[in-house]
Design an enzyme around this catalytic site. Structure first.
Site, PDB file in Angstrom:
ATOM      1  N   GLU A  45       0.825  -1.099   0.136  1.00 14.21           N
ATOM      2  CA  GLU A  45       0.027   0.066   0.013  1.00 14.21           C
ATOM      3  C   GLU A  45       0.992   1.255  -0.064  1.00 14.21           C
ATOM      4  O   GLU A  45       1.901   1.190   0.309  1.00 14.21           O
ATOM      5  CB  GLU A  45      -0.843   0.257   1.358  1.00 14.21           C
ATOM      6  CG  GLU A  45      -1.680  -1.056   1.618  1.00 14.21           C
ATOM      7  CD  GLU A  45      -2.418  -1.012   2.982  1.00 14.21           C
ATOM      8  OE1 GLU A  45      -1.831  -0.299   3.813  1.00 14.21           O
ATOM      9  OE2 GLU A  45      -3.507  -1.873   3.028  1.00 14.21           O
ATOM     10  N   LYS A  84       2.351   4.737   1.324  1.00 15.80           N
ATOM     11  CA  LYS A  84       2.496   5.091   3.055  1.00 15.80           C
ATOM     12  C   LYS A  84       2.347   6.613   2.558  1.00 15.80           C
ATOM     13  O   LYS A  84       3.216   7.307   2.111  1.00 15.80           O
ATOM     14  CB  LYS A  84       3.926   4.763   3.358  1.00 15.80           C
ATOM     15  CG  LYS A  84       4.068   5.234   4.789  1.00 15.80           C
ATOM     16  CD  LYS A  84       5.360   4.673   5.402  1.00 15.80           C
ATOM     17  CE  LYS A  84       5.515   5.075   6.654  1.00 15.80           C
ATOM     18  NZ  LYS A  84       5.362   6.300   7.130  1.00 15.80           N
ATOM     19  N   ASP A 114       1.941  10.455   3.930  1.00 17.54           N
ATOM     20  CA  ASP A 114       2.403  11.098   4.916  1.00 17.54           C
ATOM     21  C   ASP A 114       1.598  11.959   5.551  1.00 17.54           C
ATOM     22  O   ASP A 114       1.304  12.966   5.024  1.00 17.54           O
ATOM     23  CB  ASP A 114       3.625  11.936   4.108  1.00 17.54           C
ATOM     24  CG  ASP A 114       4.602  12.112   5.313  1.00 17.54           C
ATOM     25  OD1 ASP A 114       4.707  11.531   6.317  1.00 17.54           O
ATOM     26  OD2 ASP A 114       5.748  12.845   4.902  1.00 17.54           O
ATOM     27  N   TYR A 153      -6.496   2.039   6.777  1.00 17.23           N
ATOM     28  CA  TYR A 153      -5.266   1.019   6.481  1.00 17.23           C
ATOM     29  C   TYR A 153      -5.237  -0.042   7.441  1.00 17.23           C
ATOM     30  O   TYR A 153      -4.602  -1.188   6.994  1.00 17.23           O
ATOM     31  CB  TYR A 153      -3.962   1.683   6.224  1.00 17.23           C
ATOM     32  CG  TYR A 153      -3.611   2.480   7.380  1.00 17.23           C
ATOM     33  CD1 TYR A 153      -3.395   1.876   8.603  1.00 17.23           C
ATOM     34  CD2 TYR A 153      -3.146   3.706   7.015  1.00 17.23           C
ATOM     35  CE1 TYR A 153      -2.934   2.639   9.635  1.00 17.23           C
ATOM     36  CE2 TYR A 153      -2.630   4.530   8.382  1.00 17.23           C
ATOM     37  CZ  TYR A 153      -2.477   3.990   9.431  1.00 17.23           C
ATOM     38  OH  TYR A 153      -1.915   4.693  10.532  1.00 17.23           O
ATOM     39  N   LYS A 196      10.928   2.702   2.418  1.00 20.62           N
ATOM     40  CA  LYS A 196      10.940   4.288   2.203  1.00 20.62           C
ATOM     41  C   LYS A 196      11.597   4.406   1.060  1.00 20.62           C
ATOM     42  O   LYS A 196      12.330   3.820   0.457  1.00 20.62           O
ATOM     43  CB  LYS A 196      11.947   4.744   3.454  1.00 20.62           C
ATOM     44  CG  LYS A 196      11.150   4.455   4.803  1.00 20.62           C
ATOM     45  CD  LYS A 196       9.880   5.434   4.672  1.00 20.62           C
ATOM     46  CE  LYS A 196       9.647   5.903   6.135  1.00 20.62           C
ATOM     47  NZ  LYS A 196      10.380   7.056   6.987  1.00 20.62           N
ATOM     48  N   CYS A 212      34.900  19.755  27.305  1.00 20.45           N
ATOM     49  CA  CYS A 212      33.529  19.842  26.935  1.00 20.45           C
ATOM     50  C   CYS A 212      32.906  21.366  26.736  1.00 20.45           C
ATOM     51  O   CYS A 212      33.440  22.185  27.523  1.00 20.45           O
ATOM     52  CB  CYS A 212      32.723  19.557  28.220  1.00 20.45           C
ATOM     53  SG  CYS A 212      30.787  19.763  28.274  1.00 20.45           S
ATOM     54  N   CYS A 259      30.762  22.717  30.000  1.00 21.58           N
ATOM     55  CA  CYS A 259      31.180  22.887  31.213  1.00 21.58           C
ATOM     56  C   CYS A 259      32.632  22.406  31.606  1.00 21.58           C
ATOM     57  O   CYS A 259      33.155  22.567  32.762  1.00 21.58           O
ATOM     58  CB  CYS A 259      30.615  21.663  32.273  1.00 21.58           C
ATOM     59  SG  CYS A 259      31.348  20.074  31.666  1.00 21.58           S
ATOM     60  N   CYS A 270      31.737  14.035  27.541  1.00 24.38           N
ATOM     61  CA  CYS A 270      31.994  14.837  28.446  1.00 24.38           C
ATOM     62  C   CYS A 270      32.181  14.101  29.865  1.00 24.38           C
ATOM     63  O   CYS A 270      31.073  12.971  30.202  1.00 24.38           O
ATOM     64  CB  CYS A 270      31.139  16.070  28.577  1.00 24.38           C
ATOM     65  SG  CYS A 270      30.989  16.679  30.216  1.00 24.38           S
ATOM     66  N   CYS A 296      27.647  19.167  34.344  1.00 24.24           N
ATOM     67  CA  CYS A 296      27.397  19.488  33.180  1.00 24.24           C
ATOM     68  C   CYS A 296      26.170  20.108  32.698  1.00 24.24           C
ATOM     69  O   CYS A 296      25.369  19.482  32.743  1.00 24.24           O
ATOM     70  CB  CYS A 296      28.061  18.640  32.209  1.00 24.24           C
ATOM     71  SG  CYS A 296      27.978  19.229  30.304  1.00 24.24           S
TER      72      CYS A 296
HETATM   73  S1  IVH Z   1      -0.048   0.277   8.871  1.00 25.90           S
HETATM   74  C1  IVH Z   1       0.458  -1.518  13.158  1.00 25.90           C
HETATM   75  N1  IVH Z   1      -0.484   1.233   6.679  1.00 25.90           N
HETATM   76  O1  IVH Z   1       2.785   5.360   8.873  1.00 25.90           O
HETATM   77  C2  IVH Z   1       0.203  -1.222  11.755  1.00 25.90           C
HETATM   78  N2  IVH Z   1       0.516   2.697   8.047  1.00 25.90           N
HETATM   79  O2  IVH Z   1       5.510   4.927  10.164  1.00 25.90           O
HETATM   80  C3  IVH Z   1       1.027   0.294  11.701  1.00 25.90           C
HETATM   81  N3  IVH Z   1       0.876   5.000   7.585  1.00 25.90           N
HETATM   82  O3  IVH Z   1       1.641   5.153  12.340  1.00 25.90           O
HETATM   83  C4  IVH Z   1       0.413   1.203  10.640  1.00 25.90           C
HETATM   84  N4  IVH Z   1       0.294   4.623   5.582  1.00 25.90           N
HETATM   85  O4  IVH Z   1       0.452   6.832  10.562  1.00 25.90           O
HETATM   86  C5  IVH Z   1       0.036   1.513   7.854  1.00 25.90           C
HETATM   87  N5  IVH Z   1      -0.767   1.998   4.354  1.00 25.90           N
HETATM   88  C6  IVH Z   1      -0.321   2.140   5.463  1.00 25.90           C
HETATM   89  C7  IVH Z   1       0.091   3.665   6.208  1.00 25.90           C
HETATM   90  C8  IVH Z   1       0.401   3.857   7.410  1.00 25.90           C
HETATM   91  C9  IVH Z   1       0.775   5.588   6.289  1.00 25.90           C
HETATM   92  C10 IVH Z   1       1.377   5.743   8.741  1.00 25.90           C
HETATM   93  C11 IVH Z   1       0.854   5.334   9.992  1.00 25.90           C
HETATM   94  C12 IVH Z   1       1.764   4.690  10.661  1.00 25.90           C
HETATM   95  C13 IVH Z   1       3.226   5.274  10.265  1.00 25.90           C
HETATM   96  C14 IVH Z   1       4.356   4.372  10.609  1.00 25.90           C
END
Ligand code: IVH
Length: 692
Positions: A126, A128, A130, A237, A324, A418, A421, A436, A442
């Site tokens: 899926e 991701k 943001d 999701y 990512k 440091c 301090c 340090c 410190c």
């Molecule tokens: S699944 C336990 N699916 O990414 C399952 N998350 O970096 C956790 N996010 O907290 C999430 N798209 O806010 C899932 N297709 C997707 C997503 C997704 C965006 C976000 C979500 C999660 C964060 C983790």
């Protein structure tokens, strides 16, 4: 009409006029604060206007209308949102950054499930998106609650805001489960984000750095009218609590959610790395044309029964991972290098850069990690450098553009003093970090420790953010953690109370003390984490809290464990997840006299409650120590995860304290030792029967 009545009427008219002025002032201030993110006045002034208004309304109750700022939610910035405890924790995701790491994740997942290397494993991919995660709860087909993730266990109640988001159904069809929590992401489209920023700019308001910030800022509005105006979207999701299964695969769940009119995104199904990589590359190519920001692909094991077996590790599921997209890069000039001192005394060189926009965010600082990194990359002040930024990660300096270097700038070297301090800073053998040695004398370390102490996964004291901790430290109000809890007492009768400080007022002072007082009771795991012991993160703190039960017991054990021949020491390093170096840091922390004093002082002010481990379930093996040996039908990883879910502790070696040894085929020396010590030995079948 008597003279007396005339007086009264006059007073009421005057009050009415003043009331109108005050209401307008508050409305303007609210709008500036919430909508434009450009406050018109400081907290103190705002508070004084509000209290004048409250005073007026107390005298003339006829002035209290339904939409008076004293009666509406949007009017009280300090009041904040209500809290919501998540029935099922809201977790985050682990990351992979390359094809190799993806392959490794797939292999690890198969290994955990004891599957063959090439056995089919269906994965859903899926986008991701943001934005910010949100849990929406339906009961009896009605939207009853929406909450942010918060720390995963407890979030903020944003029900009314979420109800304004177009596309989120307020009711579900009759065939929906009685209880259904949909987890998903609230986000803002790119075009809507551009439009919002243009409007903000036109009215002199603050522009948002990126769609994610804009979405977060728009949802967390006490005045829902503002949320309503912002073009927010949502996609679902995952599920939280449900009273009824929606299917056997993630795919089926998604189809059901779609049938309930919950907005969904596209997705792909794949079995192997090649198919997943094809999808990844395709989406990466489409990315610029999408109307929303995505920062990667999320892979999920499709089969829910397998998801259940895979379970979680710390804060992320084993059955899902985020792949990512490559970080965004830019070139800029390195203006200077500063040295920062962290909580554990590590000196970190930080690059001060000519500000530059990388992936929509202005970057002016980047980490240089340590001296070795600087030397290896030959980074010198004045150089043009490539910086990169990936998601929420701190920007990094990737490399120097040597052909743009002018002359022969001097090499940068962290000194052995440091910068905060002036204590000696040394590099311990085998470590890259220079530390340090000043400890708590410190100021940098002391302040960082305080910040950590009040941070979200620790004491989580609202209103005591990093900036305020620094100020209070500087002014001697809070020097050590225990001072937080005497702050209110010391504030009484002083000539320089907190409310008199710049930016403070009666209300914000009151709120601060309220949030401190709320935390006079704290779970042991949070308390241990808050101490900021080197290497002891959230997960390890839970492990220790589960093992030792109380801070007193833990202290005692740590004192005994100074002797490496002691049983306390052996037990400690036998805890799965605690190695010798972590043990050293733990023992070292408790052996330090000053830390003992802090603990004693804290004991006067806070009540530490036992760690309500999600693992400490009511099961016949809860609290038992078990050792697995030989080969089992399930993987060792799954055996361990399963036992922990049942509340048992898994150890790597057999001792008198072991309750059960589970012996698979070809068990060797551990089985023998168990027999010698008279420890109960179970076959795998007997073990399964016991925990069934
Ligand atoms: S699944 C336990 N699916 O990414 C399952 N998350 O970096 C956790 N996010 O907290 C999430 N798209 O806010 C899932 N297709 C997707 C997503 C997704 C965006 C976000 C979500 C999660 C964060 C983790």
């Amino acid at each position: 009409m008597s003279l007396f009545d005339l007086d009264k009427e006059d007073a009421l008219n005057k009050a009415k006029a003043r009331h109108a002025v005050l209401v307008k002032k508050i409305r303007d201030a609210d709008k500036a604060y919430y909508q434009d993110d450009t406050p018109l006045m400081n907290d103190a002034d705002y508070d004084s206007i509000r209290s004048e208004l409250e005073g007026l309304e107390a005298k003339h109750s006829e002035l209290i209308t339904k939409d008076s700022p004293t009666q509406t939610v949007g009017a009280a910035p300090a009041k904040g949102f209500g809290k919501v405890k998540h029935k099922v924790p809201m977790l985050s995701l682990g990351n992979v950054f390359s094809e190799e790491e993806l392959e490794e994740w797939l292999a690890k997942t198969r290994r955990f499930l004891n599957m063959g290397e090439d056995a089919p494993l269906e994965i859903i991919a899926e986008p991701k998106i943001d934005g910010l995660s949100c849990s929406i709860r339906y009961e009896g087909g009605k939207l009853v609650q929406a909450a942010t993730r918060g720390d995963g266990a407890e979030g903020e109640d944003i029900t009314e805001n979420v109800k304004t988001i177009v596309g989120i159904p307020h009711t579900l069809p009759d065939d929906a489960p009685d209880i259904l929590e949909v987890r998903g992401e609230i986000y803002m489209g790119k075009a809507d984000f551009e439009k919002l920023n243009a409007e903000q700019e036109a009215r002199g308001g603050k522009v948002f750095a990126n769609p994610r910030n804009a979405a977060a800022g728009s949802v967390r509005q006490l005045n829902i009218e503002i949320t309503k105006e912002r073009a927010l979207k949502f996609f679902g999701y995952a599920l939280g609590q449900v009273s009824e299964e929606l299917g056997q695969t993630h795919h089926e769940v998604r189809e059901k959610l779609k049938a309930f009119d919950i907005p969904e995104t596209t997705y792909a199904l794949g079995h192997d790395r090649a198919a997943l990589m094809d999808n990844y590359n395709k989406v990466l190519e489409e990315r610029p044309d999408l109307d929303y920001d995505i920062d990667g692909i999320v892979y999920k094991v499709n089969d829910l029964a397998l998801q259940e077996r895979l379970g979680f590790v710390a804060r992320s599921p084993r059955w899902a991972v985020a792949h990512k997209f490559p970080a965004e890069r830019a070139v800029t000039k390195l203006l200077d290098i500063d040295v920062q001192v962290g909580r554990t005394g590590v000196l970190t060189p930080v690059a001060r850069l000519e500000p530059i926009t990388v992936g929509g965010v202005v970057v002016s600082n980047a980490t240089l990690h340590n001296q070795d990194e600087i030397d290896r990359k030959d980074i010198r002040i004045g150089d043009y450098v490539v910086i990169q930024r990936a998601g929420d990660v701190i920007p990094q300096v990737v490399e120097v553009l040597f052909d743009k270097r002018e002359g022969d700038p001097r090499k940068f070297e962290i000194t052995n003093v440091c910068p905060r301090c002036s204590s000696l800073a040394i590099r311990e053998e085998g470590e890259v970090a220079i530390r340090c040695t000043g400890g708590l004398i410190c100021p940098a370390q002391a302040v960082e420790r305080l910040k950590h102490f009040v941070s979200r996964l620790a004491f989580d004291i609202e209103g005591l953010g990093a900036k305020i901790v620094e100020e209070f430290y500087e002014d001697g109000l809070i020097k050590s953690p225990q001072d937080i809890f005497t702050l209110e007492e010391r504030n009484k009768g002083t000539l320089t109370p907190i409310r008199a400080r710049e930016g403070w007022g009666d209300l914000s002072e009151k709120n601060l003390f309220a949030s401190i007082n709320e935390r006079r009771k704290i779970e042991l795991n949070r308390f241990i984490y808050a101490l900021g012991i080197r290497q002891i993160g959230e997960a390890t703190a839970k492990l220790l809290a589960g093992r030792y039960g109380s801070i007193e017991d833990m202290r005692e054990v740590m004192q005994q464990a100074v002797d490496q021949a002691s049983e306390a020491y052996t037990t400690l390093i036998n805890i799965d997840g605690i190695g010798a170096s972590m043990a050293d840091d733990l023992i070292g922390f408790f052996a330090e006299g000053h830390n003992g004093e802090v603990l004693d002082a804290l004991a006067q002010h806070v009540e530490i409650t036992p760690y309500a481990s999600p693992l400490s379930v009511d099961s016949p093996v809860a609290g038992k120590t078990v050792v697995f040996t030989g080969s089992l039908s399930i993987s060792r990883g799954e055996a361990k995860a399963q036992s922990e879910r049942m509340g048992a502790k898994v150890s790597g070696s057999v001792s008198k304290k072991t309750d059960y040894v589970i012996a698979g085929e070809d068990a060797g020396s551990k089985l023998k030792k168990a027999r010698d010590l008279g420890v109960t030995v179970l076959s795998e079948a007997e073990w399964i029967a016991l925990i069934a």
